[in-house]
Design an enzyme around this catalytic site. Structure first.
Site, PDB file in Angstrom:
ATOM      1  N   LYS A 268       0.851  -1.197   0.000  1.00 55.41           N
ATOM      2  CA  LYS A 268       0.000   0.000   0.000  1.00 55.41           C
ATOM      3  C   LYS A 268       0.884   1.242   0.000  1.00 55.41           C
ATOM      4  O   LYS A 268       1.696   1.444   0.891  1.00 55.41           O
ATOM      5  CB  LYS A 268      -0.915  -0.001   1.230  1.00 55.41           C
ATOM      6  CG  LYS A 268      -1.725   1.287   1.413  1.00 55.41           C
ATOM      7  CD  LYS A 268      -2.653   1.230   2.635  1.00 55.41           C
ATOM      8  CE  LYS A 268      -3.325   2.577   2.900  1.00 55.41           C
ATOM      9  NZ  LYS A 268      -4.183   2.569   4.106  1.00 55.41           N
ATOM     10  N   ASP A 273      -2.506  10.117   3.864  1.00 56.20           N
ATOM     11  CA  ASP A 273      -3.915   9.768   3.988  1.00 56.20           C
ATOM     12  C   ASP A 273      -4.629  10.793   4.859  1.00 56.20           C
ATOM     13  O   ASP A 273      -4.602  10.722   6.081  1.00 56.20           O
ATOM     14  CB  ASP A 273      -4.043   8.361   4.597  1.00 56.20           C
ATOM     15  CG  ASP A 273      -5.506   7.926   4.723  1.00 56.20           C
ATOM     16  OD1 ASP A 273      -6.380   8.611   4.153  1.00 56.20           O
ATOM     17  OD2 ASP A 273      -5.748   6.888   5.373  1.00 56.20           O
ATOM     18  N   LYS A 280     -10.158  12.916   8.135  1.00 52.68           N
ATOM     19  CA  LYS A 280      -9.749  12.447   9.462  1.00 52.68           C
ATOM     20  C   LYS A 280      -9.762  13.611  10.445  1.00 52.68           C
ATOM     21  O   LYS A 280      -9.588  14.757  10.041  1.00 52.68           O
ATOM     22  CB  LYS A 280      -8.327  11.874   9.379  1.00 52.68           C
ATOM     23  CG  LYS A 280      -8.223  10.523   8.723  1.00 52.68           C
ATOM     24  CD  LYS A 280      -6.790  10.012   8.787  1.00 52.68           C
ATOM     25  CE  LYS A 280      -6.671   8.652   8.133  1.00 52.68           C
ATOM     26  NZ  LYS A 280      -7.399   7.589   8.854  1.00 52.68           N
ATOM     27  N   ASP A 291       1.504   6.140   5.791  1.00 51.76           N
ATOM     28  CA  ASP A 291       0.537   5.232   5.170  1.00 51.76           C
ATOM     29  C   ASP A 291       1.084   4.576   3.894  1.00 51.76           C
ATOM     30  O   ASP A 291       0.371   3.850   3.215  1.00 51.76           O
ATOM     31  CB  ASP A 291      -0.777   5.987   4.890  1.00 51.76           C
ATOM     32  CG  ASP A 291      -2.004   5.096   5.003  1.00 51.76           C
ATOM     33  OD1 ASP A 291      -1.899   4.009   5.598  1.00 51.76           O
ATOM     34  OD2 ASP A 291      -3.062   5.487   4.479  1.00 51.76           O
ATOM     35  N   ASP A 350     -12.242   7.286   3.596  1.00 53.94           N
ATOM     36  CA  ASP A 350     -11.047   7.000   4.391  1.00 53.94           C
ATOM     37  C   ASP A 350     -10.673   5.516   4.357  1.00 53.94           C
ATOM     38  O   ASP A 350      -9.602   5.127   4.802  1.00 53.94           O
ATOM     39  CB  ASP A 350     -11.276   7.473   5.838  1.00 53.94           C
ATOM     40  CG  ASP A 350      -9.987   7.616   6.618  1.00 53.94           C
ATOM     41  OD1 ASP A 350      -8.907   7.538   5.998  1.00 53.94           O
ATOM     42  OD2 ASP A 350     -10.065   7.815   7.852  1.00 53.94           O
ATOM     43  N   GLU A 352      -9.537   3.878   1.982  1.00 56.96           N
ATOM     44  CA  GLU A 352      -8.978   3.983   0.627  1.00 56.96           C
ATOM     45  C   GLU A 352      -7.939   2.917   0.324  1.00 56.96           C
ATOM     46  O   GLU A 352      -7.686   2.604  -0.834  1.00 56.96           O
ATOM     47  CB  GLU A 352      -8.357   5.374   0.433  1.00 56.96           C
ATOM     48  CG  GLU A 352      -6.908   5.547   0.933  1.00 56.96           C
ATOM     49  CD  GLU A 352      -6.726   5.336   2.429  1.00 56.96           C
ATOM     50  OE1 GLU A 352      -7.735   5.443   3.157  1.00 56.96           O
ATOM     51  OE2 GLU A 352      -5.602   5.039   2.861  1.00 56.96           O
ATOM     52  N   ARG A 354      -7.899  -0.333   0.741  1.00 53.94           N
ATOM     53  CA  ARG A 354      -8.462  -1.483   0.031  1.00 53.94           C
ATOM     54  C   ARG A 354      -8.834  -1.115  -1.404  1.00 53.94           C
ATOM     55  O   ARG A 354      -8.832  -1.961  -2.297  1.00 53.94           O
ATOM     56  CB  ARG A 354      -9.659  -2.029   0.821  1.00 53.94           C
ATOM     57  CG  ARG A 354     -10.774  -1.041   0.996  1.00 53.94           C
ATOM     58  CD  ARG A 354     -11.713  -1.420   2.150  1.00 53.94           C
ATOM     59  NE  ARG A 354     -11.192  -0.995   3.443  1.00 53.94           N
ATOM     60  CZ  ARG A 354     -11.825  -1.210   4.599  1.00 53.94           C
ATOM     61  NH1 ARG A 354     -12.969  -1.844   4.620  1.00 53.94           N
ATOM     62  NH2 ARG A 354     -11.284  -0.799   5.721  1.00 53.94           N
TER      63      ARG A 354
HETATM   64  N1  BES Z   1      -4.419   4.336   6.901  1.00 52.35           N
HETATM   65  C1  BES Z   1      -5.615   4.145   7.636  1.00 52.35           C
HETATM   66  C2  BES Z   1      -5.458   3.097   8.736  1.00 52.35           C
HETATM   67  C3  BES Z   1      -4.730   3.535   9.971  1.00 52.35           C
HETATM   68  C4  BES Z   1      -5.320   4.416  10.858  1.00 52.35           C
HETATM   69  C5  BES Z   1      -3.498   2.997  10.265  1.00 52.35           C
HETATM   70  C6  BES Z   1      -4.638   4.770  12.005  1.00 52.35           C
HETATM   71  C7  BES Z   1      -2.840   3.339  11.419  1.00 52.35           C
HETATM   72  C8  BES Z   1      -3.404   4.241  12.295  1.00 52.35           C
HETATM   73  C9  BES Z   1      -6.728   3.660   6.712  1.00 52.35           C
HETATM   74  O1  BES Z   1      -6.697   4.165   5.440  1.00 52.35           O
HETATM   75  C10 BES Z   1      -8.004   4.103   7.329  1.00 52.35           C
HETATM   76  O2  BES Z   1      -8.226   5.274   7.416  1.00 52.35           O
HETATM   77  N2  BES Z   1      -8.825   3.142   7.741  1.00 52.35           N
HETATM   78  C11 BES Z   1     -10.056   3.442   8.374  1.00 52.35           C
HETATM   79  C12 BES Z   1     -11.076   2.478   7.854  1.00 52.35           C
HETATM   80  C13 BES Z   1     -12.482   2.806   8.261  1.00 52.35           C
HETATM   81  C14 BES Z   1     -12.931   4.078   7.596  1.00 52.35           C
HETATM   82  C15 BES Z   1     -13.379   1.666   7.880  1.00 52.35           C
HETATM   83  C16 BES Z   1      -9.868   3.278   9.885  1.00 52.35           C
HETATM   84  O3  BES Z   1      -9.142   2.370  10.301  1.00 52.35           O
HETATM   85  O4  BES Z   1     -10.410   4.087  10.619  1.00 52.35           O
HETATM   86 ZN    ZN Z   2      -4.900   4.728   4.740  1.00 52.57          ZN
HETATM   87 MN    MN Z   3      -7.707   6.005   5.295  1.00 49.37          MN
END
Ligand code: BES
Ligand code: ZN
Ligand code: MN
Length: 497
Positions: A268, A273, A280, A291, A350, A352, A354
């Site tokens: 990835k 992000d 966020k 990220d 968010d 993104e 996947r």
């Molecule tokens: N890059 C983030 C995941 C992440 C968040 C990694 C905090 C480490 C610390 C990912 O893109 C993301 O934002 N995932 C969301 C998914 C949700 C919207 C279903 C998450 O984990 O909040």
């Molecule tokens: Zn992310």
């Molecule tokens: Mn994200």
């Protein structure tokens, strides 16, 4: 300035190095090298232990100067725990403490007798490999963005003292592997630590191209038009919110015959992000420059594999883009078509990771892979589930999961398997498209993995969620380089088969 490593047959008491390091254990037990120093110095080492100044616990050290009867200028005593109970963790903690203590001295060279310590279940090659990795990790600094001149470090050379000829070869081989892994780790950490305004998708592509030149890898960088032509509608939808052009990096390493099916690594590469329109919250948002640590771990692993000249074929795929809330960004409710033909309802912009990985997983099919592993800082939920100790592992084939878990144990870069059961798929149902891109709060890491698995049906596949392991927050904020050690260990074992 790269740290130099070498191996030699050496007796601790007669070694003329600026610094020597020997192990001591709890309950005043001495390693053979420490016992030799004790004899040569007329009992100085035992006297110190009996004084209670060093208890032998893993990670503790004492530095002695000009011990009578001993040739070296400095003697570093390194606690390793209970003599009969030294496992990977105790050994690594001891080595780390020894290296940081040696770093604090003015010695340019240190001769370590630590690979002579017995570590349960591990041979001399493993001990040497781990030593080189831990030394590289401990001495790593990221100061390329600071304007002052880099902090000077006298320590430049580490010699591993072995007791007999027989050990020279395994220790030398372990060292070579460890050096390669350490340089892959450092590359992954550098890329992770670079800020989002420097480490853009184009920058990642440039660094991949450099790496390819240095190690004679094949590289191809696809741009937006190529992605359109390929039908990567899901990846493109994430890139639409950003001014930075997206890149899809394809790296190929050939270490085996043409007919050997490659292992494909997918990383990835979200270089920042923001969350997109599903923005966020502000706190700690800077950490979303990390990220792209999945992508960085793929590049780091390529570096290690190429340096080791492993006998296997490897393909690296890096979908790289920012996730930003621009005017052309995806909106919640938008439906996009992935390269696989499956349509996706974007309920949260968010989620993104996947969306970019799914198109890379479809692209992977063209390499007829023996297996595919994707590596991603995918879900905050994974940090809640497993903390910062291990990465989350999912696989559509149990034998592959077991192999990855074992590689992680061996490298001491561990993972823990979570379920990929169909029961969870319910949560990804959409009223309007084939799939929704989120599955609600329960088991967020599992539903993310389930989403990916819908694009990885054509080969054995595993997914590593490194959201909790790829970087550290707080005072020690910075990329860890994980899971480069796990991946290289997995590939070393695969190459041997
Ligand atoms: N890059 C983030 C995941 C992440 C968040 C990694 C905090 C480490 C610390 C990912 O893109 C993301 O934002 N995932 C969301 C998914 C949700 C919207 C279903 C998450 O984990 O909040
Ligand atoms: Zn992310
Ligand atoms: Mn994200």
């Amino acid at each position: 300035m790269r740290l130099e490593f070498s191996t030699k047959i050496s007796a601790a008491d007669r070694e003329k190095a600026a610094c020597i390091a020997v192990a001591v254990f709890e309950a005043n037990r001495l390693s053979p090298a420490a016992a030799a120093l004790d004899r040569a110095s007329g009992g100085q080492i035992r006297t110190l232990l009996h004084s209670g100044d060093l208890d032998g616990k893993p990670g503790t050290t004492r530095l002695l100067y000009r011990v009578p009867g001993i040739a070296a200028e400095r003697v570093l005593l390194v606690g390793m725990g209970k003599e009969k109970e030294i496992r990977a963790k105790e050994y690594r903690d001891g080595v780390r403490a020894a290296i940081s203590a040696a770093r604090e001295t003015g010695a340019a060279q240190a001769c370590l007798y630590l690979t002579q310590v017995a570590v349960a279940g591990h041979d001399a090659a493993w001990k040497a490999r781990q030593l080189a990795v831990v030394a590289g990790e401990t001495l790593y600094r990221f100061d390329q963005m600071k304007s002052g001149k880099a902090e000077a470090r006298p320590l430049q050379e580490i010699v591993l003292g072995v007791a007999s000829r027989r050990e020279l070869r395994p220790v030398g081989l372990g060292l070579a592997a460890g050096r390669a892994i350490a340089s892959g780790l450092a590359l992954a950490r550098d890329l992770g630590n670079l800020p989002g305004n420097v480490c853009t998708p184009s920058f990642l592509a440039e660094r991949a191209t450099q790496l390819a030149k240095e190690f004679k890898l094949a590289v191809e960088v696809l741009g937006r038009d190529d992605m359109k032509r390929l039908g990567m509608g899901s990846l493109l939808s994430v890139a639409n919110g950003s001014r930075e052009p997206p890149k899809f990096i394809v790296l190929r390493y050939r270490g085996a015959g043409k007919q050997d099916r490659p292992v494909v690594l997918v990383g990835k590469g979200i270089t920042f992000d923001s969350g997109g329109i599903s923005l966020k919250p502000g706190a700690d948002m800077d950490e979303m420059k990390f990220d792209m640590c999945g992508a960085a771990s793929v590049l780091g692993t390529f570096r290690a594999v190429a340096e080791m000249k492993l006998k296997l074929n490897l393909v690296g795929l890096i979908p790289a883009t920012e996730n930003m809330p621009g005017g052309a960004a995806s909106k919640p409710g938008d439906i996009v078509k992935s390269m696989s033909g499956q349509t996706i309802e974007i309920l949260n912009t968010d989620a993104e990771g996947r969306l970019i990985l799914c198109d890379a997983l479809t692209y992977a099919e063209r390499f007829n892979p023996q297996l595919v592993i994707d590596i991603a800082t995918l879900t905050g939920a994974c940090v809640i589930a497993l903390g910062h100790v291990c990465s989350g592992l999912f696989a559509n084939k149990d034998a592959l999961a077991r192999e990855i878990l074992a590689a992680g144990e061996d490298a001491w870069d561990r993972a823990w398997q979570l379920p990929l059961w169909d029961d969870y798929r319910e949560q990804l149902k959409s009223n309007f498209a084939d799939l929704a891109n989120i599955g609600g709060r329960p088991a967020g890491s599992v539903t993310a993995a389930c989403f990916l698995s819908s694009f990885a049906g054509k080969y054995p596949w595993a997914h590593l969620d490194i959201a909790g392991t790829a970087w550290k927050s707080g005072k020690e904020k910075g990329a860890t380089g994980r899971p480069v050690p796990l991946l290289t260990s997995f590939l070393m074992r695969r190459a041997k088969r």
